[in-house]
Write a protein that holds these residues in place. Structure first.
Motif, PDB file in Angstrom:
ATOM      1  N   MET A  88       0.842  -1.206   0.000  1.00 49.84           N
ATOM      2  CA  MET A  88       0.000   0.000   0.000  1.00 49.84           C
ATOM      3  C   MET A  88       0.877   1.257   0.000  1.00 49.84           C
ATOM      4  SD  MET A  88      -3.143  -0.899  -0.110  1.00 49.84           S
ATOM      5  CE  MET A  88      -3.970   0.579   0.403  1.00 49.84           C
ATOM      6  N   LEU A  89       0.321   2.330  -0.574  1.00 50.60           N
ATOM      7  CA  LEU A  89       1.064   3.586  -0.615  1.00 50.60           C
ATOM      8  C   LEU A  89       1.064   4.250   0.756  1.00 50.60           C
ATOM      9  CD1 LEU A  89      -0.369   5.059  -3.920  1.00 50.60           C
ATOM     10  CD2 LEU A  89       1.832   3.954  -3.594  1.00 50.60           C
ATOM     11  N   LYS A  90       2.179   4.815   1.120  1.00 51.71           N
ATOM     12  CA  LYS A  90       2.298   5.527   2.392  1.00 51.71           C
ATOM     13  C   LYS A  90       2.276   7.034   2.092  1.00 51.71           C
ATOM     14  CE  LYS A  90       5.153   1.883   4.430  1.00 51.71           C
ATOM     15  NZ  LYS A  90       6.468   1.545   4.999  1.00 51.71           N
ATOM     16  N   LEU A  91       1.134   7.641   2.363  1.00 53.37           N
ATOM     17  CA  LEU A  91       1.003   9.068   2.096  1.00 53.37           C
ATOM     18  C   LEU A  91       1.688   9.863   3.199  1.00 53.37           C
ATOM     19  CD1 LEU A  91      -0.240  11.125   0.192  1.00 53.37           C
ATOM     20  CD2 LEU A  91      -2.278  11.139   1.642  1.00 53.37           C
ATOM     21  N   ARG A  92       2.709  10.587   2.847  1.00 60.30           N
ATOM     22  CA  ARG A  92       3.454  11.349   3.847  1.00 60.30           C
ATOM     23  C   ARG A  92       2.705  12.624   4.203  1.00 60.30           C
ATOM     24  NH1 ARG A  92       9.823  10.719   2.223  1.00 60.30           N
ATOM     25  NH2 ARG A  92       9.901   8.463   2.360  1.00 60.30           N
ATOM     26  N   ALA A 133      -7.944   0.142 -18.956  1.00 54.74           N
ATOM     27  CA  ALA A 133      -6.576   0.672 -18.908  1.00 54.74           C
ATOM     28  C   ALA A 133      -6.511   2.100 -19.427  1.00 54.74           C
ATOM     29  CB  ALA A 133      -5.645  -0.242 -19.707  1.00 54.74           C
ATOM     30  N   LEU A 134      -7.191   2.369 -20.541  1.00 59.52           N
ATOM     31  CA  LEU A 134      -7.179   3.708 -21.113  1.00 59.52           C
ATOM     32  C   LEU A 134      -7.911   4.704 -20.221  1.00 59.52           C
ATOM     33  CD1 LEU A 134      -7.840   2.769 -24.836  1.00 59.52           C
ATOM     34  CD2 LEU A 134      -5.810   3.943 -23.995  1.00 59.52           C
ATOM     35  N   ARG A 135      -9.021   4.256 -19.611  1.00 62.19           N
ATOM     36  CA  ARG A 135      -9.818   5.161 -18.785  1.00 62.19           C
ATOM     37  C   ARG A 135      -9.073   5.575 -17.525  1.00 62.19           C
ATOM     38  NH1 ARG A 135     -13.944   2.239 -18.510  1.00 62.19           N
ATOM     39  NH2 ARG A 135     -13.860   1.400 -16.404  1.00 62.19           N
ATOM     40  N   HIS A 136      -8.336   4.633 -16.924  1.00 60.97           N
ATOM     41  CA  HIS A 136      -7.652   4.912 -15.659  1.00 60.97           C
ATOM     42  C   HIS A 136      -6.164   5.228 -15.844  1.00 60.97           C
ATOM     43  CE1 HIS A 136     -10.941   3.962 -12.890  1.00 60.97           C
ATOM     44  NE2 HIS A 136     -11.291   3.006 -13.721  1.00 60.97           N
ATOM     45  N   HIS A 137      -5.700   5.320 -17.093  1.00 63.47           N
ATOM     46  CA  HIS A 137      -4.298   5.663 -17.383  1.00 63.47           C
ATOM     47  C   HIS A 137      -3.349   4.717 -16.638  1.00 63.47           C
ATOM     48  CE1 HIS A 137      -5.693   9.280 -19.363  1.00 63.47           C
ATOM     49  NE2 HIS A 137      -6.392   9.584 -18.294  1.00 63.47           N
ATOM     50  N   LEU A 138      -3.493   3.421 -16.920  1.00 67.20           N
ATOM     51  CA  LEU A 138      -2.624   2.428 -16.295  1.00 67.20           C
ATOM     52  C   LEU A 138      -2.351   1.301 -17.284  1.00 67.20           C
ATOM     53  CD1 LEU A 138      -4.573  -0.236 -15.517  1.00 67.20           C
ATOM     54  CD2 LEU A 138      -5.355   1.335 -13.749  1.00 67.20           C
ATOM     55  N   ASP A 155      -5.396   7.149  -7.428  1.00 66.11           N
ATOM     56  CA  ASP A 155      -6.696   6.739  -7.970  1.00 66.11           C
ATOM     57  C   ASP A 155      -7.157   5.475  -7.232  1.00 66.11           C
ATOM     58  OD1 ASP A 155      -8.947   6.192  -9.417  1.00 66.11           O
ATOM     59  OD2 ASP A 155      -7.910   5.749 -11.301  1.00 66.11           O
ATOM     60  N   ILE A 156      -7.641   5.669  -6.001  1.00 63.38           N
ATOM     61  CA  ILE A 156      -8.019   4.541  -5.137  1.00 63.38           C
ATOM     62  C   ILE A 156      -9.160   3.739  -5.750  1.00 63.38           C
ATOM     63  CG2 ILE A 156      -8.767   3.880  -2.821  1.00 63.38           C
ATOM     64  CD1 ILE A 156      -5.968   5.141  -2.991  1.00 63.38           C
ATOM     65  N   HIS A 157     -10.129   4.450  -6.372  1.00 61.65           N
ATOM     66  CA  HIS A 157     -11.254   3.747  -6.992  1.00 61.65           C
ATOM     67  C   HIS A 157     -10.771   2.831  -8.117  1.00 61.65           C
ATOM     68  CE1 HIS A 157     -14.170   5.963  -4.680  1.00 61.65           C
ATOM     69  NE2 HIS A 157     -13.675   7.138  -5.101  1.00 61.65           N
ATOM     70  N   GLY A 158      -9.824   3.335  -8.916  1.00 55.81           N
ATOM     71  CA  GLY A 158      -9.278   2.516  -9.996  1.00 55.81           C
ATOM     72  C   GLY A 158      -8.561   1.290  -9.462  1.00 55.81           C
ATOM     73  N   ILE A 159      -7.790   1.471  -8.369  1.00 52.58           N
ATOM     74  CA  ILE A 159      -7.072   0.336  -7.767  1.00 52.58           C
ATOM     75  C   ILE A 159      -8.056  -0.675  -7.197  1.00 52.58           C
ATOM     76  CG2 ILE A 159      -5.511  -0.324  -5.900  1.00 52.58           C
ATOM     77  CD1 ILE A 159      -4.058   2.338  -6.327  1.00 52.58           C
ATOM     78  N   ASP A 160      -9.103  -0.188  -6.520  1.00 50.12           N
ATOM     79  CA  ASP A 160     -10.107  -1.103  -5.952  1.00 50.12           C
ATOM     80  C   ASP A 160     -10.849  -1.862  -7.048  1.00 50.12           C
ATOM     81  OD1 ASP A 160      -9.435  -0.379  -3.397  1.00 50.12           O
ATOM     82  OD2 ASP A 160     -11.064   1.075  -3.164  1.00 50.12           O
ATOM     83  N   ASP A 161     -11.233  -1.158  -8.097  1.00 49.75           N
ATOM     84  CA  ASP A 161     -11.926  -1.815  -9.213  1.00 49.75           C
ATOM     85  C   ASP A 161     -11.033  -2.853  -9.866  1.00 49.75           C
ATOM     86  OD1 ASP A 161     -14.097  -0.251  -8.721  1.00 49.75           O
ATOM     87  OD2 ASP A 161     -13.729   1.161 -10.373  1.00 49.75           O
ATOM     88  N   THR A 213      -9.525  -8.382 -11.175  1.00 47.91           N
ATOM     89  CA  THR A 213      -8.489  -9.405 -11.393  1.00 47.91           C
ATOM     90  C   THR A 213      -8.406 -10.435 -10.271  1.00 47.91           C
ATOM     91  OG1 THR A 213      -6.796  -8.032 -10.315  1.00 47.91           O
ATOM     92  CG2 THR A 213      -7.114  -7.742 -12.696  1.00 47.91           C
ATOM     93  N   GLY A 214      -8.912 -10.082  -9.080  1.00 48.97           N
ATOM     94  CA  GLY A 214      -8.768 -10.983  -7.941  1.00 48.97           C
ATOM     95  C   GLY A 214      -7.355 -11.030  -7.404  1.00 48.97           C
ATOM     96  N   LEU A 215      -6.527 -10.040  -7.756  1.00 48.54           N
ATOM     97  CA  LEU A 215      -5.125 -10.008  -7.338  1.00 48.54           C
ATOM     98  C   LEU A 215      -4.854  -8.756  -6.506  1.00 48.54           C
ATOM     99  CD1 LEU A 215      -3.516 -10.911 -10.795  1.00 48.54           C
ATOM    100  CD2 LEU A 215      -3.834 -12.478  -8.874  1.00 48.54           C
ATOM    101  N   ASP A 216      -3.811  -8.822  -5.690  1.00 41.15           N
ATOM    102  CA  ASP A 216      -3.344  -7.630  -5.001  1.00 41.15           C
ATOM    103  C   ASP A 216      -2.660  -6.709  -6.020  1.00 41.15           C
ATOM    104  OD1 ASP A 216      -4.235  -8.431  -2.524  1.00 41.15           O
ATOM    105  OD2 ASP A 216      -2.389  -9.524  -2.049  1.00 41.15           O
TER     106      ASP A 216
END
Length: 568
Positions: free
Chosen positions: A1-5, A88-93, A112-118, A123-126
């Protein structure tokens, strides 16, 4: 997970002296105005206060997220199928690799937390996000997904070679196949991402050619197999409400899509050719086309003269130039500038490309008798203050426009001529009386569009004296202020240009020119008068100024302008 400073991105950028506090305040003000709540980093880059590499480094520090160079670490072809191309195109990934139950994904925005959650649910993957440049992600998405689609198509064994034998049921079934849907979506999305104005789908004997018109120049793209040509055209026709069974006659339609959170209209035209139907999709992106008057790029004197013209109570103002030279954009900018609730504005256009708030717009429909002339005749009875006619094409339209101007209306329109002075000759050729033109015409703008040097990779260069003489630049000036040319980078896709700007010339109709019009003087006589008595800036001299300012190149200006004779 990202650590927001604790440190905010703006603080980091200020601490590293990458931006000034004034620039940050300007970007924050812009962020508050933006409808979609854009990220502050994205706004800083778009306003050219910050470069993309510096933004990536600051984000990496803020989020404690590693940066990946996609040129050194391309995606594993085996993981591309895990993430759909549209997602991929919609979420720029773009997925890079799989490590057991973990998917490493390059993202332009790891927040983009929503994109990561979706993506986790999909995919069923971390998901392990890494930072990458948005331009690189877009380029790899386009290349990787299109090449994979083409491979999938080659594997699929379908007898689609004989297109004439396909019936309507076959075409409808093919158009609804997932592969065809994704292929059409990717073609359109890629064009929008590349800032294309048109998509050309052209069939030939053994291939289908896909070309995008970007900044006025066509660029070839990865083509789909020839046998999928009918399926692609059928999908486009279904989306545009066209008749998929009719393949012998030209058709025109329109579709509306959403891309990256904004609404985009596409005007579709199909024509039959020897090897099948050819289609052109005109992309009408309101965000990129609706410019303010100050954003047109007119030279200061021209700008003030033009602004005074469009605030006159009555008369005709013409904008001239070839197709695709930005005439409609200039007229829309003028209408936006002078619009108020106290004024009624009506337009008659073919087609209505963009919808203007507070403006009554009429679509020409010749098949039912609604022509420019008939529409204009009805408009005059609607008690307008300002009228815009999409184009003056014939004697009847000229006559009604002149009478509208003489009866107290301000009329805007376009005309196809090479320069501003040529507009008078063109109106006379259409049968207008010279004294009526002299009484109604108040100003003519001529314009062209030139490609702008990419701000990310432009650099000084030396030009030969011969080329400098062609455009009338003194070599001594260049020694003090070197010319600029872009070498090409990922941001401009290696072309060296990004976006287009206008070059203009403006003639204001004064008493001297009115006398010349009544005398049926030639366009060259009118032009010479304007040069001597109005200090007129020609398109070539306006282009020369933009070359000296580093905005474009000599070759670009000479590509769209006629050369003039200069004193040695």
């Amino acid at each position: 997970m990202l650590k927001l400073r604790r440190a905010m991105l703006g603080s980091i950028l200020l601490e590293e002296s990458l931006i000034s506090s004034e620039q940050l305040e300007t970007a924050l003000a812009e962020q508050r105005k933006s409808e979609k709540g854009k990220r502050i980093g994205e706004i800083l880059v778009s306003m050219r206060f910050l470069t993309e590499p510096n933004l990536l480094r600051a984000l990496s520090r803020q989020l404690d997220c590693p940066i990946v160079d996609l040129n050194q670490e391309p995606p594993d072809p085996e993981v591309l199928h895990i993430v759909p191309s549209e997602f991929a195109l919609r979420h720029h990934l773009i997925p890079l690799r799989r490590n057991d139950d973990q998917l490493v994904v390059a993202m332009a925005d790891p927040l983009d937390i929503h994109g990561i959650d979706d993506l986790r649910l999909l995919t069923g993957l971390d998901i392990a996000p890494v930072l990458a440049a948005p331009s690189e992600i877009r380029r790899l998405c386009e290349q990787s997904y299109m090449s994979r689609m083409i491979q999938d198509v080659k594997v699929a064994e379908r007898a689609l070679d004989d297109e004439d034998s396909l019936d309507v049921a076959d075409l409808q079934k093919m158009a609804k196949e997932e592969l065809v849907i994704q292929m059409v979506n990717l073609i359109i999305n890629q064009a929008i991402q590349d800032r294309a104005s048109d998509i050309h789908i052209e069939p030939f004997e053994r291939e289908v050619r896909i070309r995008y018109r970007i900044d006025g120049v066509l660029h070839e793209q990865s083509p789909p197999p020839k046998r999928y040509h009918s399926a692609i055209l059928s999908r486009i026709k279904i989306l545009s409400d066209l008749n998929i069974a009719e393949r012998r006659l030209p058709q025109d339609g329109r579709m509306r899509i959403r891309s990256s959170g904004r609404q985009i209209d596409l005007r579709v035209s199909t024509v039959p050719t020897v090897y099948g139907e050819s289609a052109v999709l005109r992309i009408l992106d309101k965000q990129t086309a609706m410019l303010g008057l100050t954003e047109l790029g007119m030279e200061r004197t021209q700008f003030h003269k033009f602004r005074r013209l469009i605030q006159e109570p009555h008369g005709i103002v013409l904008v001239t130039g070839p197709t695709g030279s930005g005439k409609t954009t200039t007229l829309y900018a003028a209408l936006n500038e002078i619009y108020s609730v106290e004024k009624k504005i009506i337009t008659v256009e073919d087609p209505v490309e963009y919808q203007l708030n507070g403006v009554n717009q009429i679509q020409v429909q010749p098949q039912i008798g609604l022509t420019f002339a008939n529409g204009l005749r009805s408009i005059v009875r609607q008690d307008p203050d300002i009228i815009m006619v999409g184009e003056i094409r014939d004697h009847e339209t000229v006559e009604i426009s002149v009478h509208a101007a003489l009866t107290g209306h301000l009329v805007f329109s376009t005309l196809h001529t090479n320069d501003a002075a040529g507009a008078v000759s063109r109106l006379l050729d259409m049968g207008a009386e010279p004294f009526l033109i002299a009484s109604s015409l108040i100003g003519v703008v001529a314009q062209r569009l030139v490609r702008i040097n990419c701000p990310h990779c432009r650099e000084p260069y030396e030009e030969t004296p011969e080329v400098l003489r062609e455009i009338g630049i003194d070599p001594a000036i260049v020694k003090r202020e070197p010319l600029m040319r872009a070498k090409g980078c990922a941001e401009c896709r290696g072309v060296g240009f990004k976006g287009r700007g206008g070059i203009y010339e403006l003639i204001v109709i004064d008493e001297g020119i009115r006398r010349l019009i009544v005398e049926r003087a030639s366009s060259s006589t009118i032009r010479n008068y304007a040069l001597q008595n109005q200090d007129m800036v020609t398109m070539l001299s306006d282009g020369r100024n933009k070359v000296l300012q580093g905005h474009t190149t000599i070759q670009e200006v000479l590509r769209v302008c006629q050369r003039e004779d200069f004193d040695a």
